[in-house]
Design an enzyme around this catalytic site. Sequence first.
Site, PDB file in Angstrom:
ATOM      1  N   LEU A  17       0.969  -1.262   0.134  1.00  0.00           N
ATOM      2  CA  LEU A  17       0.204   0.068   0.088  1.00  0.00           C
ATOM      3  C   LEU A  17       0.982   1.260   0.147  1.00  0.00           C
ATOM      4  O   LEU A  17       0.466   2.214  -0.456  1.00  0.00           O
ATOM      5  CB  LEU A  17      -0.881   0.000   1.376  1.00  0.00           C
ATOM      6  CG  LEU A  17      -1.809  -1.366   1.141  1.00  0.00           C
ATOM      7  CD1 LEU A  17      -2.706  -0.972   2.530  1.00  0.00           C
ATOM      8  CD2 LEU A  17      -2.870  -1.200   0.203  1.00  0.00           C
ATOM      9  N   THR A  19       5.228   3.004   1.002  1.00  0.00           N
ATOM     10  CA  THR A  19       6.536   2.971   1.573  1.00  0.00           C
ATOM     11  C   THR A  19       6.930   4.289   2.146  1.00  0.00           C
ATOM     12  O   THR A  19       6.249   5.266   1.741  1.00  0.00           O
ATOM     13  CB  THR A  19       7.629   2.583   0.337  1.00  0.00           C
ATOM     14  OG1 THR A  19       7.717   3.481  -0.572  1.00  0.00           O
ATOM     15  CG2 THR A  19       7.304   1.118   0.116  1.00  0.00           C
ATOM     16  N   ARG A  24       7.208   0.167   5.408  1.00  0.00           N
ATOM     17  CA  ARG A  24       6.355   0.078   4.350  1.00  0.00           C
ATOM     18  C   ARG A  24       5.060  -0.488   4.934  1.00  0.00           C
ATOM     19  O   ARG A  24       4.969  -0.951   6.138  1.00  0.00           O
ATOM     20  CB  ARG A  24       6.984  -0.986   3.323  1.00  0.00           C
ATOM     21  CG  ARG A  24       7.036  -2.318   3.994  1.00  0.00           C
ATOM     22  CD  ARG A  24       7.827  -3.303   2.941  1.00  0.00           C
ATOM     23  NE  ARG A  24       8.126  -4.483   3.443  1.00  0.00           N
ATOM     24  CZ  ARG A  24       7.492  -5.955   2.963  1.00  0.00           C
ATOM     25  NH1 ARG A  24       6.563  -5.556   2.155  1.00  0.00           N
ATOM     26  NH2 ARG A  24       7.767  -6.855   3.512  1.00  0.00           N
ATOM     27  N   LYS A  46       1.648  -2.310   9.153  1.00  0.00           N
ATOM     28  CA  LYS A  46       2.702  -1.287   8.972  1.00  0.00           C
ATOM     29  C   LYS A  46       3.942  -2.030   9.500  1.00  0.00           C
ATOM     30  O   LYS A  46       3.957  -2.451  10.673  1.00  0.00           O
ATOM     31  CB  LYS A  46       2.566   0.000   9.605  1.00  0.00           C
ATOM     32  CG  LYS A  46       3.571   0.929   9.456  1.00  0.00           C
ATOM     33  CD  LYS A  46       3.017   2.279  10.348  1.00  0.00           C
ATOM     34  CE  LYS A  46       3.963   3.631   9.649  1.00  0.00           C
ATOM     35  NZ  LYS A  46       3.472   4.722  10.333  1.00  0.00           N
ATOM     36  N   ASP A 138       1.302  15.885  10.921  1.00  0.00           N
ATOM     37  CA  ASP A 138       1.581  15.513   9.620  1.00  0.00           C
ATOM     38  C   ASP A 138       0.192  15.441   8.520  1.00  0.00           C
ATOM     39  O   ASP A 138      -0.194  14.581   7.770  1.00  0.00           O
ATOM     40  CB  ASP A 138       2.065  14.294   9.353  1.00  0.00           C
ATOM     41  CG  ASP A 138       3.175  14.037   7.799  1.00  0.00           C
ATOM     42  OD1 ASP A 138       3.010  15.232   7.345  1.00  0.00           O
ATOM     43  OD2 ASP A 138       3.418  12.919   7.662  1.00  0.00           O
TER      44      ASP A 138
END
Length: 793
Positions: A17, A19, A24, A46, A138
């Site tokens: 999905l 990286t 990843r 993950k 983020d």
Amino acid sequence: MKKLVHKESQWEILSQLGTGAFGRVVKAKKINCDGTGIIIDICAIKIIKKSVFTKNEIEILKQLDHPLIVKYYGYGVGEIDDNIYIYMEYIDGYPVSSILRKQPKNQFPEDIISKIVIDLALILSYIHDNERKIIHRDLKCDNIMLVNDNTHSCDVNGNCSRNGGGSAKSANQSFFTEDCVCNVNGSGTDENCKSCKLKSKPIREIQGSCESCGSDLEQDSSSSSSSSSSTINNGQSSTCRLINCIYSVSKKIKLIDFGLSKGCDGDSKYYSLVGTSTHMPPEVALRNNTACRKSDIWSLGCTIIEMAGGNLFEKDIHGKPKIPDHLSASCKNFIQRCLTIDPNHRDDIINLISHNFIDRNRINEEIKEDISKSKIQFDDEFNEIISPGDLDSVNEVVFGFDFNQTIIPGTMNSVKKIEFGGSFNKELLIDSLPSATSITFGARFNNGNKPFAIGAIPSTCKSITFGWTYNQPFYPGILPNSLKKLIFQEGGDFNRILEVGSLPSSITTLILGDYDQKIEKGVLPSSLTILELGGEFNQPLEGSIPDSVTSLTLGYRFNKALTENCIPPNCKFLKFGSNFNKDLSPGILPSSIETLILGYCFNKELVEGSLPLSITTLIYEHRDNQKKVSYDYKEVTNLSKDLEENEIIPLTPESLPESITKLTIGKNQNHVIEFNCLPPDLQCLKYHGGFIRPLIPRDLPSSITSVKLYNYNYEIKKTSIPKSVTSLQLGSRHNKFTQIQSLSNFHPNMRDLKIYINDDDIDIYNLKDIIPQTITSLIINGDNIDLPIGIEN
């Protein structure tokens, strides 16, 4: 959830999905259901190298339970490799950024932007609230997923099959396909096109309209006449305008990637430079302030510009991303409020929710629907008996001030959290709150002026807060073994002697408001980690506090001499009240202490070894930071006079451990900064004391980034302030800085300047040639000044 062991034999990786720098993410399916510890068949996993793994993301995800946030299932350690595996919800969808790149001019219509912003506002209000206090750090289109609702088949390129066009998929399949180009276009089979699996194809623009969203469809002049795609009317393949069609049927986003998230306590500081540079707020990018909840607000503004097709690398004269001209005035204003340079003046999410750019009706409906399932809040005037069935399925109840009725057993069986108003003073009956985990009593509560019966406080209860009036004894067995937090409000009447066994062994937090009884050894349970002894407490400590306590606060009247056995050996946070002024001889404070706060009366000389090397934060509080104490005027006057007559005590390298990174010194400490006396790794200094000479090189260490000098009034020279300093305050409301001509000597690294000057000196156009152009945030006498100075809006 406990840590699991990840066995590759139990999982089949279906696809990759994404990286990143730290690992990843894959889509995986359970192929062996025994022993995985995960009940979901398909997960997003993950995978992170153990060498770069921290538990931060896991600790954040465990706190979150929201329909618009990715779900967390658990984590494991690789059985045969050196990886950490985080199991999360697999989201059937695509990042908003992927869909954005397929749009004409790489922009969404404003009505779609508004819908996404509403969802983001709901998410931010959830993670920013005072219960969680989480910063995402983020926020961007890459981390916002548009989720498939499994009712419409439209792939990421916009091929809409509800009207039979573009894709051979049936309408009950995902509108985000992962099939190969040949199969999606109907020109091949799974057997002969495995080699091109998961490839993407260009947007097709054709004529007609999509039956799902009504968007116009245009002809794709490049499409081959031999294409076997489905057709409408004129036989040409069809594609809807992607975002309108998909969002009209999805109506849901999910926020992902909490790998950079942090918890905060309002003033928490995170100097690490993390996040995406284009969305990074100035207080983080310049490392001159705190990363706080309002940092996410800046990123929200950047994300709106991103969805509107703006270029985040293109800045205006203030260093802010330019807002696209095509947006409405309402949207522009919303973005402007997000992109306020100074986080102290930037709106929080609660204020932004009331902005007219956001559909307040939908916000209110979302919040009301959520609350209606779990919470009822009564008006202050409500004072009626609660009957069986009135509060069925309600999880939280808040009563107003006037409520004062007996809670009848059987009327609040589902209530887990309850808060009583100021007037409530009825006896709490056995089984009246059988499921409660948190109980808050109001100011007048004294349990009908009698002790609790055993069983009145349910065995499910984890937190109890008492108001001012409560003063009943606690016999063994009254408080349940489930209890974790027990709070008596400051200024309250509770002052009963606590006996051994009266407090359950489960308690981890105990706050005793104005308690002033000697605490015998063994009374406080060994489970206790946080202890606050209130303002009236002034009893000997030796042997009374268990070793388990890591945070200890002593009230303003405490002023007993300390020995080596008084402060627990594992204590990390220690705060003394305003009265404390006893010697801190070497060995009194344990080597575990990281934060030490001394009140404004403390004026003893600190010798080598007084402070353990473990301390990273040392605060000398001053009178302005203290709550009003119950001295009469004469006592205050005499106290101040005694302090003024004491000799000045210099700070010395021997008295301050090298480990200290944050230091606050009050104005009543009579300490002064001398040459090379501050710790070498100091980052933040707040100094309320006076100066007997100007600052010279090496007075301030080269590590320091933030300096506040409330009483400094000497000329600033080029060498006075280290080049590491990016944030500086000079003067205060009561002590003005008059050497304004010397401000031009600042080094180019300075970004954030706060000064207090005489009103006669405030001439913006005179200051224009004095304030360096590198300053990005300027506050004069508490007012935020637009930069650059002299530019009219």
